[in-house]
Design an enzyme around this catalytic site. Structure first.
Site, PDB file in Angstrom:
ATOM      1  N   ASP A  31       0.846  -1.194   0.000  1.00  0.00           N
ATOM      2  CA  ASP A  31       0.000   0.000   0.000  1.00  0.00           C
ATOM      3  C   ASP A  31       0.884   1.248   0.000  1.00  0.00           C
ATOM      4  OD1 ASP A  31      -3.220   0.529   1.033  1.00  0.00           O
ATOM      5  OD2 ASP A  31      -1.798   2.202   1.080  1.00  0.00           O
ATOM      6  N   ILE A  32       0.485   2.226  -0.804  1.00  0.00           N
ATOM      7  CA  ILE A  32       1.280   3.449  -0.955  1.00  0.00           C
ATOM      8  C   ILE A  32       1.258   4.316   0.325  1.00  0.00           C
ATOM      9  CG2 ILE A  32      -0.497   4.977  -1.933  1.00  0.00           C
ATOM     10  CD1 ILE A  32       1.542   5.682  -4.143  1.00  0.00           C
ATOM     11  N   ASN A  86     -12.897  -3.064   2.884  1.00  0.00           N
ATOM     12  CA  ASN A  86     -13.742  -1.896   3.110  1.00  0.00           C
ATOM     13  C   ASN A  86     -14.787  -1.832   2.001  1.00  0.00           C
ATOM     14  OD1 ASN A  86     -12.195  -1.056   5.333  1.00  0.00           O
ATOM     15  ND2 ASN A  86     -10.731  -0.029   4.009  1.00  0.00           N
ATOM     16  N   GLY A  92     -15.139   3.149   4.343  1.00  0.00           N
ATOM     17  CA  GLY A  92     -13.789   3.669   4.101  1.00  0.00           C
ATOM     18  C   GLY A  92     -13.199   3.252   2.767  1.00  0.00           C
ATOM     19  N   GLN A  93     -14.065   2.781   1.842  1.00  0.00           N
ATOM     20  CA  GLN A  93     -13.524   2.387   0.531  1.00  0.00           C
ATOM     21  C   GLN A  93     -13.205   3.633  -0.285  1.00  0.00           C
ATOM     22  OE1 GLN A  93     -15.983  -0.315  -1.746  1.00  0.00           O
ATOM     23  NE2 GLN A  93     -14.330  -0.740  -3.205  1.00  0.00           N
ATOM     24  N   HIS A  99     -10.354  -5.112  -3.164  1.00  0.00           N
ATOM     25  CA  HIS A  99      -9.034  -5.428  -2.611  1.00  0.00           C
ATOM     26  C   HIS A  99      -9.169  -5.864  -1.165  1.00  0.00           C
ATOM     27  CE1 HIS A  99      -9.914  -1.130  -2.165  1.00  0.00           C
ATOM     28  NE2 HIS A  99      -9.296  -1.201  -1.004  1.00  0.00           N
ATOM     29  N   LEU A 100      -8.268  -6.744  -0.782  1.00  0.00           N
ATOM     30  CA  LEU A 100      -8.198  -7.223   0.594  1.00  0.00           C
ATOM     31  C   LEU A 100      -6.933  -6.638   1.213  1.00  0.00           C
ATOM     32  CD1 LEU A 100      -9.383  -9.283   2.687  1.00  0.00           C
ATOM     33  CD2 LEU A 100      -7.859 -10.977   1.688  1.00  0.00           C
ATOM     34  N   HIS A 101      -7.092  -5.913   2.324  1.00  0.00           N
ATOM     35  CA  HIS A 101      -5.925  -5.370   3.034  1.00  0.00           C
ATOM     36  C   HIS A 101      -5.331  -6.464   3.918  1.00  0.00           C
ATOM     37  CE1 HIS A 101      -6.803  -0.938   2.458  1.00  0.00           C
ATOM     38  NE2 HIS A 101      -8.009  -1.417   2.256  1.00  0.00           N
TER      39      HIS A 101
HETATM   40  P1  AMP Z   1      -9.623   1.460   0.556  1.00  0.00           P
HETATM   41  O1  AMP Z   1      -9.622   2.751   1.326  1.00  0.00           O
HETATM   42  O2  AMP Z   1     -10.056   0.248   1.332  1.00  0.00           O
HETATM   43  O3  AMP Z   1     -10.373   1.610  -0.753  1.00  0.00           O
HETATM   44  O4  AMP Z   1      -8.111   1.166   0.214  1.00  0.00           O
HETATM   45  C1  AMP Z   1      -7.452   1.728  -0.876  1.00  0.00           C
HETATM   46  C2  AMP Z   1      -5.990   1.685  -0.552  1.00  0.00           C
HETATM   47  O5  AMP Z   1      -5.282   1.834  -1.760  1.00  0.00           O
HETATM   48  C3  AMP Z   1      -5.525   2.805   0.387  1.00  0.00           C
HETATM   49  O6  AMP Z   1      -4.969   2.223   1.564  1.00  0.00           O
HETATM   50  C4  AMP Z   1      -4.497   3.554  -0.452  1.00  0.00           C
HETATM   51  O7  AMP Z   1      -3.398   3.999   0.296  1.00  0.00           O
HETATM   52  C5  AMP Z   1      -4.100   2.513  -1.485  1.00  0.00           C
HETATM   53  N1  AMP Z   1      -3.620   3.031  -2.753  1.00  0.00           N
HETATM   54  C6  AMP Z   1      -4.190   3.981  -3.544  1.00  0.00           C
HETATM   55  N2  AMP Z   1      -3.469   4.158  -4.660  1.00  0.00           N
HETATM   56  C7  AMP Z   1      -2.424   3.293  -4.589  1.00  0.00           C
HETATM   57  C8  AMP Z   1      -1.307   3.008  -5.443  1.00  0.00           C
HETATM   58  N3  AMP Z   1      -1.122   3.645  -6.607  1.00  0.00           N
HETATM   59  N4  AMP Z   1      -0.427   2.066  -5.033  1.00  0.00           N
HETATM   60  C9  AMP Z   1      -0.600   1.412  -3.861  1.00  0.00           C
HETATM   61  N5  AMP Z   1      -1.631   1.635  -3.017  1.00  0.00           N
HETATM   62  C10 AMP Z   1      -2.526   2.567  -3.378  1.00  0.00           C
END
Ligand code: AMP
Ligand code: ZN
Length: 113
Positions: A31-32, A86, A92-93, A99-101
């Protein structure tokens, strides 16, 4: 579908990512904006917007979890970790590609904020 989706772009190699796992149908990358010392996102390469878009009986979440467990073992998260999906604004999406964190490397408090 997915033309402007950042995770589809990562899948196509148009946006850089730090990949930690890949197979034919799934991808995992860091995650970024990490919320924990280890924060990996596991995604299907196919564009699926949310957990609600998974057809009934489709094993997508189970397959995502299986990959996440594989990555957790690969990264040696022996003391535990958290898996999170999320959904929607209140959930919080922020990226509408399923995606699965995978979060680990510290104690994960419960309930979350
Ligand atoms: P969510 O809030 O559950 O939709 O999670 C989206 C996640 O994607 C967040 O934790 C962001 O930090 C992550 N994210 C967004 N853009 C990127 C990217 N280009 N590379 C890696 N992670 C990303
Ligand atoms: Zn997408």
């Amino acid at each position: 579908m997915g033309d402007h989706c950042v995770f589809c772009k990562i899948t196509r190699g148009e946006v850089p990512s730090n990949k930690v796992y890949e197979d034919e149908k799934f991808l995992a990358f860091t995650d970024i904006h990490p919320a924990a010392p280890t924060h990996v996102l596991v995604i299907p390469k196919e564009h699926v917007e949310t957990v609600e878009d998974i057809p009934s009986g489709n094993p997508m979440v189970s397959l995502l979890a299986e990959r996440a467990v594989r990555v957790a073992k690969q990264l040696n998260l022996r003391e535990g970790y958290r898996l999170v999906i999320n959904h929607g604004d209140n959930g919080g999406q922020t990226v509408y590609h399923l995606h699965l964190h995978l979060l680990g490397g510290r104690f994960m408090a419960w309930p979350p904020g």
